[in-house]
Scaffold this motif. Sequence first.
Motif, PDB file in Angstrom:
ATOM      1  N   ASN A 136     -13.585  26.287 -28.134  1.00  0.00           N
ATOM      2  CA  ASN A 136     -13.261  25.117 -28.842  1.00  0.00           C
ATOM      3  C   ASN A 136     -13.085  23.774 -28.075  1.00  0.00           C
ATOM      4  O   ASN A 136     -12.915  23.775 -26.829  1.00  0.00           O
ATOM      5  CB  ASN A 136     -11.739  25.419 -29.013  1.00  0.00           C
ATOM      6  CG  ASN A 136     -10.827  24.106 -29.596  1.00  0.00           C
ATOM      7  OD1 ASN A 136     -11.386  23.482 -30.734  1.00  0.00           O
ATOM      8  ND2 ASN A 136      -9.522  23.853 -28.996  1.00  0.00           N
ATOM      9  N   GLU A 138     -12.451  19.999 -27.349  1.00  0.00           N
ATOM     10  CA  GLU A 138     -11.252  19.020 -27.422  1.00  0.00           C
ATOM     11  C   GLU A 138     -11.861  17.705 -27.643  1.00  0.00           C
ATOM     12  O   GLU A 138     -12.495  17.003 -26.751  1.00  0.00           O
ATOM     13  CB  GLU A 138     -10.509  18.951 -26.518  1.00  0.00           C
ATOM     14  CG  GLU A 138      -9.121  18.551 -26.663  1.00  0.00           C
ATOM     15  CD  GLU A 138      -8.298  18.696 -27.918  1.00  0.00           C
ATOM     16  OE1 GLU A 138      -8.313  17.710 -28.656  1.00  0.00           O
ATOM     17  OE2 GLU A 138      -8.096  19.736 -28.000  1.00  0.00           O
ATOM     18  N   SER A 140      -9.966  14.968 -28.348  1.00  0.00           N
ATOM     19  CA  SER A 140      -8.827  14.003 -28.636  1.00  0.00           C
ATOM     20  C   SER A 140      -9.334  12.961 -27.304  1.00  0.00           C
ATOM     21  O   SER A 140     -10.021  13.290 -26.228  1.00  0.00           O
ATOM     22  CB  SER A 140      -7.439  14.406 -28.240  1.00  0.00           C
ATOM     23  OG  SER A 140      -7.501  15.101 -27.082  1.00  0.00           O
ATOM     24  N   HIS A 165     -17.967  12.366 -33.589  1.00  0.00           N
ATOM     25  CA  HIS A 165     -17.239  12.040 -32.159  1.00  0.00           C
ATOM     26  C   HIS A 165     -17.996  11.170 -31.513  1.00  0.00           C
ATOM     27  O   HIS A 165     -19.050  11.472 -30.971  1.00  0.00           O
ATOM     28  CB  HIS A 165     -16.770  13.151 -31.727  1.00  0.00           C
ATOM     29  CG  HIS A 165     -16.182  14.357 -32.434  1.00  0.00           C
ATOM     30  ND1 HIS A 165     -14.889  14.167 -33.100  1.00  0.00           N
ATOM     31  CD2 HIS A 165     -16.677  15.559 -32.940  1.00  0.00           C
ATOM     32  CE1 HIS A 165     -14.743  15.420 -33.897  1.00  0.00           C
ATOM     33  NE2 HIS A 165     -15.727  16.336 -33.684  1.00  0.00           N
TER      34      HIS A 165
END
Length: 168
Positions: A136, A138, A140, A165
């Motif tokens: 996973n 991330e 953010s 992103h």
Amino acid sequence: MALCIIFARTENHCIGHNGQVPWKLPSEYASFEQITAGKAIIMGRRSYADHHSLLEGRFNIVVTRNADYPLVEGIQRASDLDEALSLAAEYADKNTAADYFVIGGVDLIIKSMPLAKTVYETIVHTCITGDTFLPNFEFSGWSTEIIQNQAVDQQHAYAYTVYKHQRA
Ligand SMILES: NC(=O)c1ccc[n+]([C@@H]2O[C@H](COP(=O)([O-])OP(=O)(O)OC[C@H]3O[C@@H](n4cnc5c(N)ncnc54)[C@H](OP(=O)(O)O)[C@@H]3O)[C@@H](O)[C@H]2O)c1
């Protein structure tokens, strides 16, 4: 010039099964082709073995520790990620192509993630029992936009969303 990563994964982070991508999503593949057109693309030897051919219109680099692994004409060999990144950056520089791409598999994506400026992540809205999984990641703290949304239709057995992103 900037290193980008592009991959498609299911909601349970599967990217492959039996050496192949375990879905057929024509408009997702078209999006991959459009984003990577004219660019250098770096792939692992198993990802290459999935199609065993040059992905046309792009500068293909296959990473393998096996100096004798047979590659079709026109494909560049690299013995590790650093060598592949050098070849890709050199190509991008010569061809004024702003971006170059890691397109999989797992080890190359994990190793290049800290260096990437942009990640194109497709989330295929299903869970699959495959054999190749990404961790996973991330995002953010990155700037994220949705660049494509596809519903289930006759050509697409799964809905998916493409995220772009960009590292802030
Ligand atoms: N959904 C997606 O977006 C996506 C994208 C790409 C691939 N896939 C799927 O994922 C699977 C393949 O991925 P994978 O992770 O199993 O394999 P992979 O990364 O494509 O290939 C692994 C091989 O690449 C070489 N390699 C990888 N990292 C290396 C490094 N840092 N230094 C030197 N050599 C390196 C080694 O080749 P040698 O053993 O020859 O030394 C290694 O055995 C397939 O099922 C494919 O269809 C899915």
